[in-house]
Design an enzyme around this catalytic site. Structure first.
Site, PDB file in Angstrom:
ATOM      1  N   ASP A 147      11.741 -19.126  34.778  1.00 11.43           N
ATOM      2  CA  ASP A 147      11.254 -18.064  33.898  1.00 11.43           C
ATOM      3  C   ASP A 147       9.852 -18.457  33.449  1.00 11.43           C
ATOM      4  O   ASP A 147       9.419 -19.607  33.647  1.00 11.43           O
ATOM      5  CB  ASP A 147      12.211 -17.904  32.698  1.00 11.43           C
ATOM      6  CG  ASP A 147      11.858 -16.722  31.802  1.00 11.43           C
ATOM      7  OD1 ASP A 147      11.138 -15.801  32.258  1.00 11.43           O
ATOM      8  OD2 ASP A 147      12.296 -16.717  30.625  1.00 11.43           O
TER       9      ASP A 147
ATOM     10  N   ARG B 251      20.525  -5.059  36.657  1.00 14.74           N
ATOM     11  CA  ARG B 251      20.432  -4.780  35.216  1.00 14.74           C
ATOM     12  C   ARG B 251      21.058  -3.421  34.926  1.00 14.74           C
ATOM     13  O   ARG B 251      21.770  -3.251  33.944  1.00 14.74           O
ATOM     14  CB  ARG B 251      18.957  -4.772  34.763  1.00 14.74           C
ATOM     15  CG  ARG B 251      18.249  -6.115  34.828  1.00 14.74           C
ATOM     16  CD  ARG B 251      18.775  -7.095  33.812  1.00 14.74           C
ATOM     17  NE  ARG B 251      18.717  -6.575  32.456  1.00 14.74           N
ATOM     18  CZ  ARG B 251      17.636  -6.613  31.669  1.00 14.74           C
ATOM     19  NH1 ARG B 251      16.534  -7.184  32.092  1.00 14.74           N
ATOM     20  NH2 ARG B 251      17.669  -6.129  30.431  1.00 14.74           N
TER      21      ARG B 251
ATOM     22  N   HIS C   5      19.345 -13.730  26.197  1.00 18.08           N
ATOM     23  CA  HIS C   5      19.115 -12.516  27.001  1.00 18.08           C
ATOM     24  C   HIS C   5      20.404 -12.251  27.795  1.00 18.08           C
ATOM     25  O   HIS C   5      20.441 -12.379  29.009  1.00 18.08           O
ATOM     26  CB  HIS C   5      17.907 -12.731  27.929  1.00 18.08           C
ATOM     27  CG  HIS C   5      17.318 -11.469  28.456  1.00 18.08           C
ATOM     28  ND1 HIS C   5      17.823 -10.215  28.173  1.00 18.08           N
ATOM     29  CD2 HIS C   5      16.238 -11.263  29.278  1.00 18.08           C
ATOM     30  CE1 HIS C   5      17.083  -9.298  28.777  1.00 18.08           C
ATOM     31  NE2 HIS C   5      16.116  -9.907  29.454  1.00 18.08           N
TER      32      HIS C   5
ATOM     33  N   CYS D 225      14.093 -13.489  36.184  1.00 19.64           N
ATOM     34  CA  CYS D 225      14.368 -12.267  35.412  1.00 19.64           C
ATOM     35  C   CYS D 225      13.215 -11.284  35.475  1.00 19.64           C
ATOM     36  O   CYS D 225      13.411 -10.099  35.242  1.00 19.64           O
ATOM     37  CB  CYS D 225      14.720 -12.624  33.978  1.00 19.64           C
ATOM     38  SG  CYS D 225      13.376 -13.400  33.066  1.00 19.64           S
TER      39      CYS D 225
ATOM     40  N   GLN E 125      20.570  -9.728  30.852  1.00 16.20           N
ATOM     41  CA  GLN E 125      19.922 -10.239  32.062  1.00 16.20           C
ATOM     42  C   GLN E 125      20.856 -11.171  32.804  1.00 16.20           C
ATOM     43  O   GLN E 125      21.012 -11.068  34.038  1.00 16.20           O
ATOM     44  CB  GLN E 125      18.639 -10.986  31.678  1.00 16.20           C
ATOM     45  CG  GLN E 125      17.919 -11.610  32.855  1.00 16.20           C
ATOM     46  CD  GLN E 125      17.338 -10.567  33.782  1.00 16.20           C
ATOM     47  OE1 GLN E 125      16.569  -9.725  33.349  1.00 16.20           O
ATOM     48  NE2 GLN E 125      17.694 -10.611  35.067  1.00 16.20           N
TER      49      GLN E 125
ATOM     50  N   ARG F 123      15.985  -5.024  21.149  1.00 15.00           N
ATOM     51  CA  ARG F 123      15.178  -6.152  21.659  1.00 15.00           C
ATOM     52  C   ARG F 123      14.246  -6.554  20.532  1.00 15.00           C
ATOM     53  O   ARG F 123      13.429  -5.753  20.075  1.00 15.00           O
ATOM     54  CB  ARG F 123      14.375  -5.728  22.886  1.00 15.00           C
ATOM     55  CG  ARG F 123      13.247  -6.700  23.214  1.00 15.00           C
ATOM     56  CD  ARG F 123      12.615  -6.456  24.560  1.00 15.00           C
ATOM     57  NE  ARG F 123      13.497  -6.886  25.630  1.00 15.00           N
ATOM     58  CZ  ARG F 123      13.105  -7.120  26.870  1.00 15.00           C
ATOM     59  NH1 ARG F 123      11.836  -6.962  27.213  1.00 15.00           N
ATOM     60  NH2 ARG F 123      13.957  -7.502  27.798  1.00 15.00           N
TER      61      ARG F 123
END
Ligand code: CP
Ligand code: NVA
Length: 307
Positions: A222, A290, A130, A262, A133, A103
């Site tokens: 988001d 996830r 991402h 998310c 996700q 990440r």
């Protein structure tokens, strides 16, 4: 499938279906207490240059449940934080570990890591994408709706890593995608160029959240200021005025429209407390998935790369 999971644009619909089918299988097996003998004894290096709750815990739990071991490396505590090049880190970790998860900020860093690593590399969030996700999101939608192709996703908010991955993942799976983003906050050009080539699903980019929400089966949103953009938070609050997922937005959607986020969520900014809590079961199913989606990715990539 390729050696690495760097972005959803690299996957075909068949690849995504294979991952989702494996994720469903691993989820059912975990709930039934089935023991796994692959990837027993394998290790996952987990590099974090940004904060995380879900990603760290789901990857570390996931590799453990598969019989392997996760090794957490924060930028601050590793030599990466002192400037050791990513291509050297890639070659060192490949001598010890069977898979690397990262990440970080720049997508290029992940691409370089993958180029120099002999083991699979998984993108666990960059400024651009991402993918883990959105694989969990697609698993969640398929669980709730029984299918993906033919459904409509509306993404409301910043044209960020989540927007890029939802647009790519949704369109690859045959879902119509409408993204409502303010001027100056559009998704990346690479994703918009891909969207323009899709012929079996519709894509729309609008600045009006109401247009996007019309007839949607799934609403996504988001945060307005992602990790690394904290200094822009106040400016962004002004730019994103009117982009809150609220009762008005939800009244325009199809019956039984799902809401996905998310997390972490900022109630009162991109989503109201009321909408969030009314859809909390779906949002926490998404967070749970996830674990299952990433176990599937690790399993499939390590299996195909096994010596
Ligand atoms: N959704 C997500 O990636 O959460 P974390 O930042 O907590 O890992
Ligand atoms: N867009 C957000 C997602 C967090 C999971 C960020 O990058 O901070």
């Amino acid at each position: 499938m390729k050696k690495d999971l760097l972005k959803l644009l690299d996957l075909s619909r068949a690849d995504i279906t294979e991952i989702l089918d494996m994720a469903d299988k691993l989820k059912a097996e975990q709930k039934a207490g089935v023991h796994h003998d692959f990837p027993h004894g394998k290790t996952l290096a987990m590099i974090f240059a940004k904060s995380s709750t879900r990603t760290r815990v789901s990857f570390e739990t996931g590799i453990f449940q598969l019989g392997g071991q996760g090794i957490f490396l924060s930028n601050a505590d590793s030599q990466l934080g002192r400037g050791e090049p990513i291509q050297d880190t890639a070659r060192v970790l490949s001598r010890y570990c069977d898979c690397i998860m990262i990440r970080t900020f720049a997508q290029k860093e992940v691409e370089d890591l993958a180029k120099f690593a002999s083991v699979p590399v998984i993108n666990a969030l960059t400024d651009f994408a991402h993918p883990c996700q959105v694989l969990a999101d697609l698993q969640t939608i398929r669980e709730h709706k029984g299918r993906l192709a033919g459904l409509k996703i509306a993404y409301i908010g910043d044209g960020n890593n989540m927007a890029n991955s939802i647009i790519a993942g949704g369109l690859i799976c045959g879902m119509d995608v409408s993204a409502a983003c303010p001027d100056g906050y559009h998704p990346d050009r690479e994703v918009l160029d891909f969207a323009a080539t899709v012929t079996d699903a519709k894509f729309e980019l609008t600045s009006d959240p109401k247009v996007a929400a019309k007839g949607a089966d799934v609403i996504f949103t988001d945060v307005w200021a992602s990790m690394g953009q904290e200094a822009e938070a106040e400016k962004r609050k002004i730019a994103f005025r009117g982009y809150c997922v609220d009762d008005v937005i939800m009244s325009l959607t199809n019956d039984k429209c799902m809401v996905q986020h998310c997390l972490p969520a900022h109630r009162g900014e991109e989503i109201t407390e009321k909408v969030f809590e009314a859809h909390a079961d779906e949002i926490f199913d998404e967070a749970e998935n996830r674990l299952h989606a990433q176990k599937a990715v690790m399993y499939l990539l390590m299996k195909q790369n096994a010596k």
